[in-house]
Write a protein that holds these residues in place. Structure first.
Motif, mmCIF file in Angstrom:
data_model
loop_
_atom_site.group_PDB
_atom_site.id
_atom_site.type_symbol
_atom_site.label_atom_id
_atom_site.label_comp_id
_atom_site.label_asym_id
_atom_site.label_seq_id
_atom_site.Cartn_x
_atom_site.Cartn_y
_atom_site.Cartn_z
ATOM 1 N N PRO A 60 0.808 -1.232 0.000
ATOM 2 C CA PRO A 60 0.000 0.000 0.000
ATOM 3 C C PRO A 60 0.841 1.282 0.000
ATOM 4 N N LEU A 61 1.969 1.266 0.674
ATOM 5 C CA LEU A 61 2.812 2.462 0.711
ATOM 6 C C LEU A 61 3.361 2.772 -0.673
ATOM 7 N N ARG A 62 3.796 1.744 -1.386
ATOM 8 C CA ARG A 62 4.327 1.941 -2.747
ATOM 9 C C ARG A 62 3.225 2.415 -3.694
ATOM 10 N N ALA A 63 2.028 1.843 -3.551
ATOM 11 C CA ALA A 63 0.903 2.254 -4.390
ATOM 12 C C ALA A 63 0.557 3.715 -4.135
ATOM 13 N N GLN A 64 0.581 4.127 -2.878
ATOM 14 C CA GLN A 64 0.295 5.518 -2.530
ATOM 15 C C GLN A 64 1.367 6.442 -3.102
ATOM 16 N N GLN A 65 2.608 6.013 -3.039
ATOM 17 C CA GLN A 65 3.714 6.813 -3.579
ATOM 18 C C GLN A 65 3.581 6.968 -5.099
#
Length: 90
Positions: free
Chosen positions: A3-8
């Motif tokens: 999720p963090l990578r997707a948000q980035q």
């Protein structure tokens, strides 16, 4: 994808899209409001007013389109969800 990578990635895409919108707006309003051969170093009153109106209209249209695309996307998601529930798949 975590999720963090997707948000980035989403944040990077948003920055790219805003930069593209800004560049398009700048080019379109400059082409419309500023003559190709400058007579003075400063913008005239008419050019300033034209640019102000052009930018306001461009941003208003951009906002309206964003709202409509969001609305259509939500409708598509709802339709897909109903179709999946109707066929028993999730």
């Amino acid at each position: 994808m975590d999720p963090l990578r997707a948000q980035q990635l989403a944040a990077e895409l948003e920055v790219d899209m805003m930069a593209d919108m800004y560049n398009r707006m700048t080019q379109a309003c400059h082409r419309k409001c500023v003559p190709p051969y400058y007579k003075e170093a400063e913008l005239s009153k008419g050019e300033s007013v034209c640019l102000d109106r052009c930018v306001a209209k461009y941003l208003e249209v951009h906002e309206r389109m964003g709202k409509k695309l969001t609305e259509l996307s939500l409708q598509d998601e709802e339709l897909l969800k109903r179709m999946q529930q109707g066929t028993g798949t999730a």
